[in-house]
Design a protein around this motif. Structure first.
Motif, PDB file in Angstrom:
ATOM      1  N   THR A 142     -23.158   6.324  31.632  1.00 21.16           N
ATOM      2  CA  THR A 142     -22.752   5.249  30.735  1.00 21.16           C
ATOM      3  C   THR A 142     -22.234   5.863  29.449  1.00 21.16           C
ATOM      4  O   THR A 142     -22.489   7.025  29.139  1.00 21.16           O
ATOM      5  CB  THR A 142     -23.925   4.293  30.426  1.00 21.16           C
ATOM      6  OG1 THR A 142     -25.002   5.037  29.839  1.00 21.16           O
ATOM      7  CG2 THR A 142     -24.417   3.614  31.686  1.00 21.16           C
ATOM      8  N   SER A 161     -22.730   1.748  25.915  1.00 21.74           N
ATOM      9  CA  SER A 161     -23.876   0.880  26.158  1.00 21.74           C
ATOM     10  C   SER A 161     -24.228   0.973  27.635  1.00 21.74           C
ATOM     11  O   SER A 161     -23.463   1.531  28.433  1.00 21.74           O
ATOM     12  CB  SER A 161     -23.542  -0.572  25.784  1.00 21.74           C
ATOM     13  OG  SER A 161     -22.766  -1.172  26.796  1.00 21.74           O
ATOM     14  N   VAL A 167     -23.919  -1.080  29.913  1.00 23.50           N
ATOM     15  CA  VAL A 167     -22.965  -1.749  30.788  1.00 23.50           C
ATOM     16  C   VAL A 167     -21.561  -1.154  30.685  1.00 23.50           C
ATOM     17  O   VAL A 167     -20.627  -1.622  31.340  1.00 23.50           O
ATOM     18  CB  VAL A 167     -22.918  -3.274  30.505  1.00 23.50           C
ATOM     19  CG1 VAL A 167     -24.237  -3.914  30.894  1.00 23.50           C
ATOM     20  CG2 VAL A 167     -22.579  -3.562  29.052  1.00 23.50           C
ATOM     21  N   ASP A 168     -21.388  -0.137  29.863  1.00 26.88           N
ATOM     22  CA  ASP A 168     -20.110   0.569  29.719  1.00 26.88           C
ATOM     23  C   ASP A 168     -20.187   1.808  30.598  1.00 26.88           C
ATOM     24  O   ASP A 168     -20.683   2.845  30.204  1.00 26.88           O
ATOM     25  CB  ASP A 168     -19.885   0.943  28.257  1.00 26.88           C
ATOM     26  CG  ASP A 168     -18.527   1.580  28.021  1.00 26.88           C
ATOM     27  OD1 ASP A 168     -17.694   1.571  28.931  1.00 26.88           O
ATOM     28  OD2 ASP A 168     -18.319   2.105  26.904  1.00 26.88           O
ATOM     29  N   VAL A 181     -14.891  -1.035  35.261  1.00 21.10           N
ATOM     30  CA  VAL A 181     -15.770  -2.065  35.831  1.00 21.10           C
ATOM     31  C   VAL A 181     -15.014  -2.862  36.898  1.00 21.10           C
ATOM     32  O   VAL A 181     -15.575  -3.188  37.957  1.00 21.10           O
ATOM     33  CB  VAL A 181     -16.340  -2.973  34.731  1.00 21.10           C
ATOM     34  CG1 VAL A 181     -17.090  -4.152  35.337  1.00 21.10           C
ATOM     35  CG2 VAL A 181     -17.269  -2.177  33.818  1.00 21.10           C
ATOM     36  N   ASN A 185     -15.650  -5.777  23.784  1.00 14.01           N
ATOM     37  CA  ASN A 185     -16.391  -4.538  23.642  1.00 14.01           C
ATOM     38  C   ASN A 185     -17.650  -4.580  24.499  1.00 14.01           C
ATOM     39  O   ASN A 185     -18.128  -5.662  24.865  1.00 14.01           O
ATOM     40  CB  ASN A 185     -16.754  -4.349  22.166  1.00 14.01           C
ATOM     41  CG  ASN A 185     -17.128  -2.937  21.833  1.00 14.01           C
ATOM     42  OD1 ASN A 185     -18.241  -2.514  22.082  1.00 14.01           O
ATOM     43  ND2 ASN A 185     -16.189  -2.199  21.259  1.00 14.01           N
ATOM     44  N   TYR A 186     -18.194  -3.404  24.794  1.00 15.12           N
ATOM     45  CA  TYR A 186     -19.429  -3.346  25.577  1.00 15.12           C
ATOM     46  C   TYR A 186     -20.677  -3.257  24.709  1.00 15.12           C
ATOM     47  O   TYR A 186     -21.790  -3.216  25.229  1.00 15.12           O
ATOM     48  CB  TYR A 186     -19.376  -2.159  26.541  1.00 15.12           C
ATOM     49  CG  TYR A 186     -18.470  -2.416  27.728  1.00 15.12           C
ATOM     50  CD1 TYR A 186     -18.828  -3.312  28.729  1.00 15.12           C
ATOM     51  CD2 TYR A 186     -17.250  -1.777  27.842  1.00 15.12           C
ATOM     52  CE1 TYR A 186     -18.004  -3.570  29.807  1.00 15.12           C
ATOM     53  CE2 TYR A 186     -16.414  -2.016  28.924  1.00 15.12           C
ATOM     54  CZ  TYR A 186     -16.796  -2.910  29.902  1.00 15.12           C
ATOM     55  OH  TYR A 186     -15.977  -3.161  30.964  1.00 15.12           O
ATOM     56  N   GLN A 208     -23.216  -5.051  22.337  1.00 18.04           N
ATOM     57  CA  GLN A 208     -23.580  -6.470  22.293  1.00 18.04           C
ATOM     58  C   GLN A 208     -23.272  -7.158  20.961  1.00 18.04           C
ATOM     59  O   GLN A 208     -22.676  -8.242  20.954  1.00 18.04           O
ATOM     60  CB  GLN A 208     -25.059  -6.633  22.670  1.00 18.04           C
ATOM     61  CG  GLN A 208     -25.502  -8.060  22.943  1.00 18.04           C
ATOM     62  CD  GLN A 208     -26.030  -8.762  21.701  1.00 18.04           C
ATOM     63  OE1 GLN A 208     -26.308  -8.108  20.696  1.00 18.04           O
ATOM     64  NE2 GLN A 208     -26.159 -10.080  21.775  1.00 18.04           N
ATOM     65  N   ARG A 213     -19.600  -7.851  20.721  1.00 17.91           N
ATOM     66  CA  ARG A 213     -19.171  -8.897  21.659  1.00 17.91           C
ATOM     67  C   ARG A 213     -19.481 -10.295  21.114  1.00 17.91           C
ATOM     68  O   ARG A 213     -18.693 -11.225  21.314  1.00 17.91           O
ATOM     69  CB  ARG A 213     -19.866  -8.724  23.006  1.00 17.91           C
ATOM     70  CG  ARG A 213     -19.580  -7.407  23.686  1.00 17.91           C
ATOM     71  CD  ARG A 213     -20.350  -7.273  24.975  1.00 17.91           C
ATOM     72  NE  ARG A 213     -19.549  -7.763  26.080  1.00 17.91           N
ATOM     73  CZ  ARG A 213     -19.867  -7.613  27.362  1.00 17.91           C
ATOM     74  NH1 ARG A 213     -21.003  -7.018  27.685  1.00 17.91           N
ATOM     75  NH2 ARG A 213     -19.095  -8.062  28.304  1.00 17.91           N
TER      76      ARG A 213
END
Length: 275
Positions: free
Chosen positions: A46, A49, A51-52, A103, A171-172, A174, A177
């Motif tokens: 990663t 983050s 999720v990135d 992703v 953006n990844y 939080q 975002r």
């Protein structure tokens, strides 16, 4: 130099050579990603983050591109998303996203691409974006226009602001975002609709091809935007960032003339680059 000033053009021979290298690198990396994707593709690590993500194929693609450029133009500099960076001695630097839209690629969605740009003395002069799953190859050379699969493309004629189709990305991280969602909430009632494709280079090319009236995003790195911004500009779109600035990590805006101005104005009023 102003935000949209026209610079002097480099020599044709150099531009032709850089374009040939960029096309070869993008095509070979794109073929590797398309044909070599394992059925059990997983996350290799990663970045900004949890999720990135980065996959093994991001790394393999960057290795291929770096080796090709090193063999063909050993004196050039290089900046790649997956950590490859080196200075050069030629005045040329390559800015590469070996897999833009990771992703999407991980999930099997078609909006992903290899993005290869060549800078000369800090100015982008060649850009190639290859989206194999869409079967599309975009390229542009400074001063020569933009092309899709060899055919010229131009940005769409501007509609009224209320009928504009706008692309964006998120953006990844939080908290960023959340702020981006607030900006989107303010814009949504004003325009026809908003699209989120998930690959900045592809979104910029969609502006170039007239598939989007405009696009904006906060937080793009050089490898996210370099090739796509040149392609959009050469297709007749206006490209910039915050008022008085070019595209940068704070904000990138690309749109047809007539949409660019109200889009940038609204983003400025919303301070879209701030938390």
């Amino acid at each position: 130099m102003s935000e949209h000033a026209l610079p002097e053009l480099p020599e044709d021979g150099l531009l032709d050579d850089l374009l040939a290298v960029a096309l070869d690198a993008a095509r070979q990396a794109g073929a590797l990603l398309r044909d070599g994707r394992p059925a059990d593709l997983g996350v290799a690590g990663t970045k900004s983050s949890p999720v990135d993500v980065v996959t093994e194929m991001d790394l393999a693609s960057e290795k291929l591109v770096l080796e090709l450029i090193t063999e063909r133009r050993p004196g050039d500099g290089y900046l790649g998303e997956e950590g490859s960076e080196r200075p050069g001695t030629s005045g040329v630097r390559w800015v590469v996203d070996p897999l833009d839209g990771t992703v999407n690629y991980l999930y099997g969605l078609p909006s992903w691409a290899v993005s290869v740009a060549a800078e000369l003395d800090g100015r982008t002069v060649v850009g190639v974006v290859y989206a194999p799953a869409r079967g599309e190859l975009f390229h542009a050379v400074l001063g020569r226009g933009a092309r899709l699969d060899g055919r010229p493309v131009t940005a769409r004629q501007a509609p009224p602001w209320g009928q504009a189709l706008i692309g964006t990305g998120f953006n990844y991280v939080q908290p960023v975002r959340v702020r981006q969602a607030e900006v989107l909430l303010a814009l949504m009632p004003e325009v026809r609709d908003v699209r989120r494709g998930g690959a900045a280079a592809v979104d910029l090319c969609d502006v170039a091809a007239g598939r989007l009236d405009g696009y904006y995003e906060r937080g793009l790195a050089p490898w996210d935007r370099s090739a796509g911004c040149l392609i959009a500009t050469e297709a007749g779109a206006l490209v910039g960032g915050r008022p008085g600035h070019g595209p940068d990590g704070h904000l990138t805006v690309a749109a047809a003339p007539g949409v660019y101005e109200p889009l940038q104005e609204r983003l400025a009023a919303l301070r879209a680059w701030e938390d």
